[in-house]
Design an enzyme around this catalytic site. Sequence first.
Site, PDB file in Angstrom:
ATOM      1  N   THR A 151       0.865  -1.184   0.000  1.00  0.00           N
ATOM      2  CA  THR A 151       0.000   0.000   0.000  1.00  0.00           C
ATOM      3  C   THR A 151       0.897   1.228   0.000  1.00  0.00           C
ATOM      4  O   THR A 151       1.562   1.520   0.990  1.00  0.00           O
ATOM      5  CB  THR A 151      -0.914   0.016   1.233  1.00  0.00           C
ATOM      6  OG1 THR A 151      -1.770  -1.131   1.194  1.00  0.00           O
ATOM      7  CG2 THR A 151      -1.778   1.284   1.249  1.00  0.00           C
TER       8      THR A 151
ATOM      9  N   LYS B 221      -7.476   1.203  -2.820  1.00  0.00           N
ATOM     10  CA  LYS B 221      -7.053   0.833  -1.467  1.00  0.00           C
ATOM     11  C   LYS B 221      -7.230   2.004  -0.510  1.00  0.00           C
ATOM     12  O   LYS B 221      -7.593   1.820   0.660  1.00  0.00           O
ATOM     13  CB  LYS B 221      -5.592   0.371  -1.471  1.00  0.00           C
ATOM     14  CG  LYS B 221      -5.047  -0.043  -0.094  1.00  0.00           C
ATOM     15  CD  LYS B 221      -5.843  -1.187   0.524  1.00  0.00           C
ATOM     16  CE  LYS B 221      -5.359  -1.543   1.932  1.00  0.00           C
ATOM     17  NZ  LYS B 221      -4.064  -2.240   1.946  1.00  0.00           N
TER      18      LYS B 221
ATOM     19  N   LYS C 179      -0.117   5.346   8.408  1.00  0.00           N
ATOM     20  CA  LYS C 179       0.607   5.510   7.140  1.00  0.00           C
ATOM     21  C   LYS C 179      -0.370   5.526   5.980  1.00  0.00           C
ATOM     22  O   LYS C 179      -0.316   6.392   5.099  1.00  0.00           O
ATOM     23  CB  LYS C 179       1.631   4.380   6.992  1.00  0.00           C
ATOM     24  CG  LYS C 179       2.501   4.471   5.732  1.00  0.00           C
ATOM     25  CD  LYS C 179       1.964   3.665   4.569  1.00  0.00           C
ATOM     26  CE  LYS C 179       2.052   2.168   4.812  1.00  0.00           C
ATOM     27  NZ  LYS C 179       1.640   1.379   3.601  1.00  0.00           N
TER      28      LYS C 179
END
Length: 294
Positions: free
Chosen positions: A97, A172, A240
Site C-alpha cells: 500500500t 485501497k 501511514k
Amino acid sequence: MAKLAFLGLGVMGYPMAGHLRNAGHEVTVYNRTTAKAEAWAAEHGGDFAETPREAVSEAEFVMSCVGNDEDLRAVVLGAAGALAGMAPGSVFVDHTTVSATVTRELAAQAAEQGVGWVDAPVSGGQAGAENGQLAIMCGGEETHFAAAEPVIDAYAKAIVHFGDIGAGQLTKMINQVCIAGAIQSISEGLFFAMQAGLDAKKVADLVSQGAGGSWQLANRAGTMVDNEFDHGFAVDWMRKDLGIALAQGKEMGVSLPVTALVDQFYAEVQQLGGGRWDTSSLIQRFRKMHGQDI
C-alpha cells in the site's frame, strides 16, 4: 507454472509467497533480513537471494509486499534493485500500500525497459494472507493484469481490475477510509453499550445481523470488548495508509473530514503506546477518557 520472485516477507508477504509455492510455482524470495528469507526457503522448499536483483533473475513475475513508498523504491531501484535484473516482457506486481504517485513513477521507469507493472494492494489482513483469502484491487494495462491474474489468484478470494496504473492504490485508499470510519463508529457504539450496562457482545451480534452490520463489527467486536489488540493490522500502518489517502484527497481537492479526525484519534492511540495494537484499539480512547484500565 511460472518462475516467480517475491520481495518482502512480513506478516503478509511470508504466507502469500507460500501460497505461490504451494500452487506449484518456482519461487525465489528476498527479504531485507536474510534470515527470514532463509527460513521461508527451508519451510517451503523454494530459493532465497540476498538482493532483489538476484531474486528476480529469469522471473516472469515479481511480487512485492514491503512497507511504504521508500521501501518500495529501495527494492525496485538501484544496481541491486529488481528492475536491474528484470527482463523485458516480465511483470512487476506490487502488493504494497503506497501512494499513487510512487506507483506511477516506478511503473514509468519499468516501462522504459519493457517491464509491465500492476499495482495490486490487498485487503484482508494477516488472516486473509494466511488463508489465501485476500481482496486484491488492481491497476495497470489490461494485458499485464490479465497475465498476472492467474498467478495472484493463489492467495485471493477476489481480484478486480479498476483501470490504469494507480487505480489499485486509489481503491485501497477508499478501503482504508471506509475502515477508519467504521471502526470509530463501532468503538462509540460498543462503549455506549458497556456504559449502559448492556452485554456489548450480544448487542454487536444482533446489530451485525441488520443494516448496521460490517466485517469489522462481526470480526472485531468481541476482542474490542475483551480489551485484546495483539493481532490484526497495526495502528502505525493504518496511520501511514490514512496519510496517503489524506494527501491524495488534498491533491484532488476532495475533503475527507471523518478520515482526518479518525487519523488524529489514532495518533492518540499511538501516544497511549498502541502503535502496534490492532486498528480496532480506537475504543481505548474511550476507556482512557473514562479512567478505565487499558
